[in-house]
Structures are given as C-alpha cells and as structure tokens.
Design an enzyme around this catalytic site. Structure first.
Site, PDB file in Angstrom:
ATOM      1  NE  ARG A   1      -4.185  -1.685   2.267  1.00  0.00           N
ATOM      2  CZ  ARG A   1      -4.476  -2.879   2.799  1.00  0.00           C
ATOM      3  NH1 ARG A   1      -3.575  -3.547   3.493  1.00  0.00           N
ATOM      4  NH2 ARG A   1      -5.681  -3.401   2.636  1.00  0.00           N
TER       5      ARG A   1
ATOM      6  NE  ARG B   1      -3.680  -0.037  -2.845  1.00  0.00           N
ATOM      7  CZ  ARG B   1      -4.518  -0.237  -1.833  1.00  0.00           C
ATOM      8  NH1 ARG B   1      -5.545  -1.056  -1.979  1.00  0.00           N
ATOM      9  NH2 ARG B   1      -4.336   0.351  -0.672  1.00  0.00           N
TER      10      ARG B   1
ATOM     11  CD  GLU C   1     -10.095  -1.695  -4.463  1.00  0.00           C
ATOM     12  OE1 GLU C   1     -10.028  -2.077  -3.289  1.00  0.00           O
ATOM     13  OE2 GLU C   1      -9.295  -0.873  -4.931  1.00  0.00           O
TER      14      GLU C   1
ATOM     15  CG  ASN D   1     -10.550  -4.886   3.173  1.00  0.00           C
ATOM     16  OD1 ASN D   1     -10.927  -5.979   3.569  1.00  0.00           O
ATOM     17  ND2 ASN D   1      -9.296  -4.485   3.256  1.00  0.00           N
ATOM     18  CG  ASP D   2     -12.515  -0.346  -0.968  1.00  0.00           C
ATOM     19  OD1 ASP D   2     -13.171   0.305  -0.136  1.00  0.00           O
ATOM     20  OD2 ASP D   2     -11.327  -0.094  -1.244  1.00  0.00           O
TER      21      ASP D   2
ATOM     22  NE  ARG E   1     -12.166  -0.108   3.966  1.00  0.00           N
ATOM     23  CZ  ARG E   1     -11.148  -0.432   3.173  1.00  0.00           C
ATOM     24  NH1 ARG E   1     -11.316  -0.424   1.856  1.00  0.00           N
ATOM     25  NH2 ARG E   1     -10.006  -0.809   3.642  1.00  0.00           N
TER      26      ARG E   1
ATOM     27  CB  CYS F   1      -4.689  -8.192  -1.811  1.00  0.00           C
ATOM     28  SG  CYS F   1      -5.525  -6.888  -2.707  1.00  0.00           S
TER      29      CYS F   1
HETATM   30  C1  PEP Z   1      -9.491  -3.788  -0.287  1.00  0.00           C
HETATM   31  O1  PEP Z   1     -10.297  -2.871  -0.520  1.00  0.00           O
HETATM   32  O2  PEP Z   1      -9.824  -4.941   0.024  1.00  0.00           O
HETATM   33  C2  PEP Z   1      -8.042  -3.517  -0.366  1.00  0.00           C
HETATM   34  C3  PEP Z   1      -7.161  -4.491  -0.295  1.00  0.00           C
HETATM   35  O3  PEP Z   1      -7.662  -2.212  -0.434  1.00  0.00           O
HETATM   36  P1  PEP Z   1      -7.722  -1.225   0.841  1.00  0.00           P
HETATM   37  O4  PEP Z   1      -8.107  -2.046   2.038  1.00  0.00           O
HETATM   38  O5  PEP Z   1      -6.390  -0.592   0.982  1.00  0.00           O
HETATM   39  O6  PEP Z   1      -8.791  -0.261   0.417  1.00  0.00           O
HETATM   40 MG    MG Z   2      -9.522  -1.052  -1.433  1.00  0.00          MG
END
Ligand code: PEP
Ligand code: MG
Length: 588
Positions: free
Chosen positions: A298, A334, A433, A456-457, A467, A504
């Site tokens: 990141r 990324r 995502e 996550n997104d 989130r 990821c």
């Molecule tokens: C995600 O969104 O799952 C991701 C890996 O990116 P971040 O958590 O940094 O938004």
């Molecule tokens: Mg993300």
C-alpha cells in the site's frame, strides 16, 4: 468492572493503563483582578517554556530514530510557533487589556489565527492551521495542568483510548510503545484497523460510550479477538485474559514452525501465500512468517506519514529498499489509494458528501496526474532493480484501466528519453473492488496481466455499507451470497483469459474463509503477515475436494446467516486449533 462491546478490528489481547487522547480543550472565560494580571502573564510564560521543553524532548527522541529528519523539522516549526507574536503577544495583550485568565486569552488568540488561515486560498497553507492547533491545544493542556495526550508520548505499554484515529496516528502510537487501542468510532476494515493488525496491536473499534467512561490511568483490557473492552477489570478477569493471551502466543509460536513448509493441500494443490504491507518494517516480519511474495504494497502510507509530497527520488529509494528487504520476492506495488479514510497532509482532497464514493484512489490519480506520473516513474525505475508488478486500485471499468495503461506508456517513453533504467514490461494489474469491476472481470482480465480482489471495498460497495462507519458494521458479511457469487464470477472471468487472480482484501487472511475461497477457485491469497501461518495450517490439513464441496453448497444458500452457519460449523469442527482463540464459545 464493566464490559463494553465493539467491533473486533485487530485480534489479540492487551492489558494496560488507558492513555486517553484528547481533542479540543474546553476553556471557559475567567475574569481576573487587575493586581493578578502580572501573575497570569507569568503563568503564560511558564506554560510556554514547559511546552517548549516537551517539544524539545520529543524532538530528541525523534532524532534518535528518524533518518530523513522530516518529523524533526515539523517539531522545529512547532517550537517556533510558541514564539510567534500572533499567538504570544496577542494572548498577553488580551490578559492585560481584558483582564482574563491566560487559558481564555490563548484560546482567543488561537481562534483569531484560525480565522486568518480559513481565508487563505492555497490549500497547502490553509492546511497548516492544523499545526498551530496542535501546538495551541498542547499549550492549553499545560496551562490547565492536564495530563499529556500527545500520541508520541503514549507511555510504553499503554492502551490508547480515542474517539477516532487516523492510520498514521496509530502507526506513530505503535512505534511509541502502545500495546492496544480502542475507539468510539471506526470499523473492522478501516485503514486504521489495517495498520493495527500490521503492528500486531489488538484494537476494538466502534465502542459506544467509551469516551465518557474512561480516563488516563484507568486499567483496561482490550480483547481484539472478541471485540470487547473491559474497564477496571478485577483480579479474576485479569488472570483469565492473561491466560488467553498466553494461549494465543503459544499457538502463534507453534504455527510459525510451518514457515518453510509449502502451502499445499493433502491432495497436492498449491496455494500461493503473500503478504500485505503498509509499513516498511513489516516486510522483514512477513519474510519471517514465510511469505512467498508481497501481494499488496500500500504505497500511500509513504504519503500519509509526512506533511509534504514525496519526490520521485524518495519514492524510488523507498521501493528499492522494499525490494531489498523482500530479498528476491516479487512486490506488487499498488499505486496511490488516497482519499476516503486516507487523507495526506500534503494535499487537500475534496472529500464531498460521500468520501468513499468521491474523488479517491485511481480517480484522484487521474485528477492529479502530476502526482500519479511521479509515482509511476519511480515504480517503473524500481522495477529494473527487482521483481515488481504495478496494481491500479478502484478500477471500475475498462476505460479507466486503458487510461492508466496509457499513462504508463507515456511515462515509460519519458524515462527512455531521459535515459533512466526502467522495466517497461512490468506486469500491470487491476484491483477488483467495485461491483462494476466484478461484473466485467473478464473484460478487465483481457486487458491486463493480473487481477487482485479487494474484498474490503468490494463488500463495502456491494452492501452499500461504509467500512468506516460503526453504525453499519453489522452489514459486513464476507460470506453474503452476493459476495460468494461475485467472487465466483471474478475467478471465472480471469480464467477465461488465462490470467492470475489474487485476493488481497482482509477476507483472504481469515482462516475461517480459506476453504470456501479455495473451493471458489482462488489459489493466490495475500494477507497481513501474521495470518500466513494460520492460513497455511488450514490449507495443509485440507483437500480440494472438501473445499469445492463446501463452496458449492454455500453457493446454493440464500442468506448470509445460512452460509455462515454452514461454513462456521465445518470450519470449527475441522480446524479447532487454527480457530481457537482460547475461549471455546466464539462460534455461538
Ligand atoms: C481492499 O479494498 O480490500 C483492499 C485491499 O484495499 P484497501 O483495504 O487498501 O482499500
Ligand atoms: Mg480497497
């Protein structure tokens, strides 16, 4: 003793004294008699000297651990603010002319400075008002004899209590020796939670009423595994939590013995296990845990921990240092994922009414192509030094992917003209995502070298649940049928074009989900380093047959709780060691 519940944002158990981080100090007007004016002026001078002494001490500590002197210079600027006439002379004038207490005079002087800053058009200078606020609040706390609440001064072994925390604050606190965190706000997949996990700091977010019930010096237990905070625990409770913490540590030690064993099922199916990295120091830990590559670097954390923009050389040096610590393992860098909950100090990102639906991530990179190009130049150059890939975040369609690729081509042409070593064949990938990207994963796969799923997104956007927002945390269900179907569709889309698909997002590192993910066809999982041994242990004890059976049954179910019941029952029966948190009732 009282038990408060919140969201489990980083697992593990921590016990210690609370260190409450303060916000704006509440000051009331206090009139003074004319013969006490001199005494009040002396109080102000003493507080200024005391504050300067504190800052000098912090500066000294920073000088011992910082390499580029950046934070040191910020502290220097903060110390100079304590001599600024707009603060000091104006406050003195108010004490003398209006015969008020020193705190009130400082507050009024700070408010006047704030008004001037608010009128400045240049966002960079306007944002500097936060520096004067930090110094001003510290001065006020000293005047009022309040306990220090600077993140850099969190006592070793303390537990941080805050309303909310930024990702860089938590990194700073972890380095300063805090052992656990709890906050009123925040969610499980916020970037603050991600950094807490990276540092191995137990964290409970979204704890209602926390701020009103805690004070610095109170004894606390943070149970990040179960999402609980225990205020003022009695001896029996303390013993119970210490035993559980010992148990968790012993299990982690046992599993790390798998470090060099392959992540392979009993019937010979190989899964690639990679690490997610936010802070440079994590890479060594990831290697220690047996990571095969860095699946997600990141890069935005470099921007979050400083108040100016990193130059191309800074970013090149950072990437090369990362490649060096990864010792021959591929790093997937990324590109900048700023905006949303990741706001850098150096630039102002218009957040809009809905920051996570606004100008964030790749959209911001397209908005500030100067920043994006500088980063890409650094990454393509670093790719000639060690095995690298470049990954674009928050791609919502083929047009965005093409635009990102076109900028990469221009950047490589520029590097060629400049005669700088770089690798123009660096593999380029798209993160999946958004629901939009998931629906067209096959089209994206056709136009890039690999896909990486950011759950996550993907979960946030699929279920329309921020989130960051503790009030909608209950909607976060990685096993929701909509997510199961999306994942299946993404895997099939990538397979149609023979492209690798990795995951990821946090879902990849939770041992509860490993079997389902393998059954859905995933063979490449990237996660917080300390999850690697747990996930590997599950893989090595399972077969592809049982994974596929579980995923196929899950795909037939209609609600998230039906899928969860199915998966949790199978997993707790099959993998009692990996899923044991030292307390037998987690699945109930
Ligand atoms: C995600 O969104 O799952 C991701 C890996 O990116 P971040 O958590 O940094 O938004
Ligand atoms: Mg993300």
């Amino acid at each position: 003793m009282e038990r408060l519940t919140g969201v489990s944002a980083s697992p593990g158990i921590a016990t210690g004294m609370a260190h409450v981080l303060g916000s704006r100090v509440e000051v009331h007007e206090r009139r003074i008699a004319s013969d006490t004016v001199d005494g009040e002026l002396r109080r102000l001078d003493a507080a200024l000297a005391h504050t300067d002494g504190q800052l000098a001490r912090i500066q000294q500590q920073i000088a011992e651990r910082e390499h580029d002197g950046h934070q040191y210079r910020i502290l220097e600027a903060h110390r100079l603010m304590l001599q600024d006439e707009h603060l000091v002379e104006v406050a003195r004038g108010i004490i003398r002319d209006q015969q008020t207490g020193a705190e009130w005079a400082v507050r009024k002087a700070l408010d006047q400075i704030q008004v001037v800053f608010d009128r400045i058009e240049d966002p960079y200078f306007r944002d500097r008002s936060s520096d004067i606020a930090v110094v001003g609040e510290r001065l006020l706390r000293n005047l009022m004899g309040m306990v220090e609440t600077d993140p850099d001064e969190a006592p070793q072994g303390s537990i941080i209590v805050a309303h909310d925390l930024s990702p860089s604050e938590i990194a700073q606190l972890g380095r300063a020796g805090a052992v656990g965190v709890c906050s009123d706000a925040g969610g499980r997949t916020s970037h603050t939670a991600i950094v807490a996990r990276a540092l191995g700091m137990p964290y409970v977010a979204g704890v209602e009423g926390l701020g009103h019930k805690t004070w610095s010096g109170m004894r606390l237990v943070v149970d990040g595994t179960r999402g609980e905070v225990i205020l003022d625990p009695d001896d029996a409770a303390l013993n119970h939590y210490r035993e559980r913490a010992d148990h968790q540590r012993a299990r982690a030690r046992r599993l790390t013995a798998l470090r060099d064993a392959p992540a392979e099922t009993k019937d010979g199916v190989r899964v690639h296990l990679a690490a997610n990295i936010e802070l440079m120091e994590e890479i060594a830990a990831a290697v220690e845990m047996g990571t095969e590559s860095v699946g997600l670097f990141r890069t935005e954390f470099l921007y979050l921990e400083r108040s100016d923009l990193p130059t191309e050389e800074d970013q090149y040096a950072h990437a090369v240092a990362a490649l060096k610590s990864a010792a021959g393992r591929t790093i997937t860098f990324r590109t900048l994922d700023l905006g949303g909950d990741k706001m850098p100090a150096a630039v102002r990102i218009p957040s809009g009414q809905n920051p996570s639906l606004g100008l964030r991530s790749i959209r911001y990179s397209f908005h500030r192509t100067d920043i994006f190009r500088t980063q890409l130049r650094a990454l393509f150059r670093a790719a000639s030094v060690g095995p690298s890939r470049i990954l674009f975040p928050l791609i919502s369609g083929v047009a965005e992917l093409r635009m990102a690729r076109a900028i990469c081509q221009e950047v490589c042409a520029e590097l060629r003209r400049d005669g700088l070593a770089h690798d123009p064949n660096t593999p380029l990938g798209a993160m999946v995502e958004t629901p939009s990207a998931a629906m067209i994963a096959d089209l994206l796969a056709e136009e890039c070298d690999f896909l990486s799923i950011g759950t996550n997104d993907l979960i946030q956007y699929s279920l329309a649940a921020d989130r960051e927002n503790e009030h909608v945390g209950y909607l976060y269900h990685p096993l929701h049928p909509s997510i199961m179907r999306s994942l299946r569709q993404i895997v099939l889309g990538a397979a149609r074009h023979g492209r690798e698909v990795a995951m990821c997002g946090d879902m990849a590192g939770d041992p509860l989900f490993v079997l389902v993910l393998m059954g859905l066809g995933l063979r490449n999982l990237s996660m917080a380093p300390r999850q690697i041994p747990l996930v590997k242990s599950v893989i090595r004890a399972s077969t592809l047959g049982e994974a596929e059976k579980l995923a196929n049954t899950a795909l037939t179910l209609r609600t998230e709780s039906e899928v969860e019941d199915l998966v949790y029952n199978v997993m707790y029966d099959r993998f009692p060691i990996e899923l044991d948190d030292g307390q037998s009732d987690r699945k109930d």
